[in-house]
Design a protein around this motif. Structure first.
Motif, short mmCIF file in Angstrom:
data_model
loop_
_atom_site.label_atom_id
_atom_site.label_comp_id
_atom_site.label_asym_id
_atom_site.label_seq_id
_atom_site.Cartn_x
_atom_site.Cartn_y
_atom_site.Cartn_z
N PRO A 1 0.83 -1.20 0.00
CA PRO A 1 0.00 0.00 0.00
C PRO A 1 0.86 1.25 0.00
O PRO A 1 1.39 1.65 1.02
CB PRO A 1 -0.80 -0.12 1.30
N THR A 2 1.03 1.82 -1.16
CA THR A 2 1.85 3.03 -1.24
C THR A 2 0.98 4.24 -1.51
O THR A 2 1.48 5.32 -1.78
CB THR A 2 2.85 2.89 -2.39
N TYR A 3 -0.32 4.05 -1.42
CA TYR A 3 -1.27 5.09 -1.80
C TYR A 3 -0.97 6.40 -1.07
O TYR A 3 -0.87 6.43 0.16
CB TYR A 3 -2.69 4.63 -1.48
N GLY A 4 -0.85 7.47 -1.84
CA GLY A 4 -0.73 8.80 -1.25
C GLY A 4 0.64 9.12 -0.67
O GLY A 4 0.84 10.21 -0.14
N SER A 5 1.59 8.19 -0.74
CA SER A 5 2.90 8.48 -0.16
C SER A 5 3.83 9.02 -1.22
O SER A 5 3.80 8.59 -2.37
CB SER A 5 3.49 7.24 0.49
N ALA A 6 4.66 9.98 -0.82
CA ALA A 6 5.67 10.51 -1.73
C ALA A 6 6.73 9.44 -1.93
O ALA A 6 7.19 8.84 -0.96
CB ALA A 6 6.28 11.77 -1.13
N SER B 1 9.92 9.35 0.07
CA SER B 1 9.81 9.00 1.49
C SER B 1 9.96 7.50 1.70
O SER B 1 10.27 7.07 2.80
CB SER B 1 8.46 9.46 2.03
N ARG B 2 9.75 6.70 0.66
CA ARG B 2 9.80 5.26 0.85
C ARG B 2 11.22 4.71 0.71
O ARG B 2 11.46 3.55 0.99
CB ARG B 2 8.88 4.56 -0.16
N HIS C 1 12.87 14.81 0.62
CA HIS C 1 11.94 14.38 1.67
C HIS C 1 12.41 14.82 3.05
O HIS C 1 11.63 15.29 3.86
CB HIS C 1 11.77 12.86 1.65
N SER D 1 10.63 16.96 6.27
CA SER D 1 10.24 16.10 7.38
C SER D 1 10.90 16.50 8.69
O SER D 1 10.35 16.24 9.76
CB SER D 1 10.60 14.65 7.07
N GLN E 1 8.56 18.67 10.39
CA GLN E 1 7.42 17.89 10.87
C GLN E 1 7.78 17.13 12.15
O GLN E 1 7.06 17.16 13.13
CB GLN E 1 6.98 16.91 9.77
#
Lengths: 261, 258
Positions: free
Chosen positions: A97-102, A105-106, A185, A189, A192
């Motif tokens: 599930p990588t939905y919506g992730s930049a 960032s992964r 990224h 971050s 954040q």
């Protein structure tokens, strides 16, 4: 003391450590770039700067050891967090599930590892001056005379000779591209993780991250590219290559000598 | 319309699971995803097979009971809705739909698509409350709350605790959930007395439950059926830092005040 140990025990505390060490390392990257851009001036400019740094051993080694500690802290904490993060999902999804992730960032651990490998090479290349890994010769033999008459290590010659080697330039460029992804990224971050974000500042922070990471990439990439394309220091490099040649030829000559025996 | 379902089947926590493929009967496109599962289950039951176990309750998007990772996204293809508000018209006739449970160490599997999300309850018990005298309703506007704080607190309070943020995060982190719960009380005057104790206790409980850390990928925000913002995670990070700097309260000498 209890608040420091509880800081490192909590996942949030470890994120603070990542962000704070990352911020300081980013500041070093900026400072290092400003220093290196002096290569676009005369050979005396960067040689004088390098001589100045070398003449303050306490400051130099303080900064070096501090940076080393920061890198160690950044890397060890990253590995610990990654292990904990991996352990938090023992069974993977059929579709990750990588939905919506930049995407940047992964791959922070991957890009970080490349940067760490680059730093090791870069230190061996231009700080420890290990011969045999630069594709030119023994950089330790390069010497320049400062305007004041002092003899010093010829940093300018080392840089312009070093980046005329295509694979060195390519490796540096790849490393800079990877740093660009990592900072793209990481820079946003940091804010954040340390809690500096709200609906007004987040777009500005993201803009800052974008502009700063692009500026750093361009600044650092400009040096090897302009040297490789012989725009900077080509004539100087040729005179110095002549000086280098005997040193570079020592080993093959010795080898043929042995064969002759 | 008809669809093909690839569903995770697992009898119990300690038995191995696997994907099984089912062909749906003819469906009305205006059925919800859960109604589609009901229909499929009815057919399975008629054939004497074990129906697919899945969580559901209110089916109107406010209770946070439904879950499911549908084609790699918690709560299905849309933004800002839960699985129960996802309709079959969002899929095409003949689609293959992969349905998985929420996967996280802190969410142990119960059966098929049902996972145990009590870890979120335990985080709430650790500090997601205010201590007040209950009694008759207080007068309106007795305690003044700035409008912008009230709005923000309401945004955070929309969290229905479904755990989609955990399911979507590559680290199975519960930061968005905890941040929402910490913020909605921390933004209001009634939440101030326990503000720092609360954030410390809830984050520590979150770590103890085995959730991962936040790497600011933004997946949680993107799948949240209530569209809770990552801003709240920054707010929680601030509050937690303040709580750490303050440290534990001074021990009371003797027997204390009372």
């Amino acid at each position: 003391m209890s608040s420091i140990s509880s800081l490192y025990k909590s996942s949030l505390g470890q994120k603070y450590v990542m962000a704070a060490s990352g911020t300081l390392l980013f500041l070093f990257v900026v400072g290092h770039l400003v220093g290196n851009l002096q290569v676009f001036g005369s050979p005396e400019l960067i040689n004088t700067y390098a001589h100045f740094l070398k003449s303050k051993p306490l400051l130099l080694w303080g900064v070096r050891l501090g940076l080393l500690a920061l890198v160690a802290l950044h890397v060890i904490t990253a590995v610990q967090l990654s292990l904990a993060n991996k352990a938090a999902r023992p069974v993977e999804y059929a579709k990750p599930p990588t939905y919506g992730s930049a995407w940047q960032s992964r791959y922070m651990l991957g890009t970080g590892s490349v940067i760490a490998a680059f730093v090791v090479y870069h230190l061996a290349h231009f700080t420890a001056l290990l011969p045999g890994i630069n594709g030119v010769g023994d950089f330790r033999t390069l010497e320049a005379t400062l305007p004041g008459g002092e003899k010093t290590h010829d940093v300018y010659a080392m840089i312009v000779l070093g980046f005329q080697v295509w694979w060195v330039t390519l490796f540096y460029l790849v490393a800079q591209a990877v740093l660009f992804i990592h900072l793209g990224h990481g820079l946003a971050s940091m804010f954040q993780s340390l809690g500096f974000r709200n609906h007004i500042w987040w777009p500005r922070i993201q803009l800052f991250a974008k502009v700063a990471s692009i500026a750093i990439f361009i600044g650092y990439a400009l040096i090897p590219v302009s040297i490789y394309l012989r725009v900077v220091g080509a004539d100087y490099a040729e005179t110095k290559r002549f000086e280098l040649k005997p040193a570079a030829l020592v080993e093959p000559a010795a080898a043929t000598g042995k064969e002759a025996k | 319309m008809k669809v093909t379902l690839k569903v995770w089947r697992q009898k119990s926590r300690n038995t191995p699971g696997e994907f099984k493929t089912y062909e749906s009967p003819a469906l009305n496109p205006n059925m919800s995803f859960l109604e589609m599962l009901d229909v499929v289950n009815e057919e399975l039951a008629n054939r004497g097979e074990e129906p697919i176990a899945f969580d559901h309750d209110c089916r109107e998007g406010i209770c946070g009971t439904c879950s499911l990772v549908i084609d790699g996204k918690p709560h299905g293809p849309h933004q800002g809705v839960a699985t129960c508000q996802t309709y079959m018209r969002s899929f095409k006739n003949g689609d293959e739909i992969v349905v998985e449970p929420f996967r996280a160490r802190a969410f142990p599997l119960v059966k098929d698509l049902v996972v145990d999300r009590k870890a979120l309850d335990r985080i709430q018990h650790a500090g997601g409350f205010i201590s007040v005298r209950t009694g008759s309703a207080p007068d309106a506007n007795n305690i003044l709350v700035p409008k912008e704080n009230a709005d923000l607190a309401m945004d955070a309070a929309q969290c229905i605790g479904c755990g989609a943020c955990v399911a979507a995060c590559k680290n199975a982190s519960a930061m968005l959930f905890v941040a929402a719960k910490v913020s909605h009380l921390g933004l209001l005057p009634q939440g101030q007395p326990e503000r720092h104790r609360r954030v410390k206790a809830m984050v520590d409980q979150m770590d103890a439950e085995g959730f991962g850390g936040c790497t600011v990928t933004g997946s949680c925000e993107a799948v949240c059926p209530k569209e809770i913002s990552l801003d709240f995670i920054a707010r929680m990070n601030r509050d937690y830092a303040a709580a750490l700097i303050r440290g534990e309260p001074k021990p009371i000498a003797g027997s204390g005040a009372g």
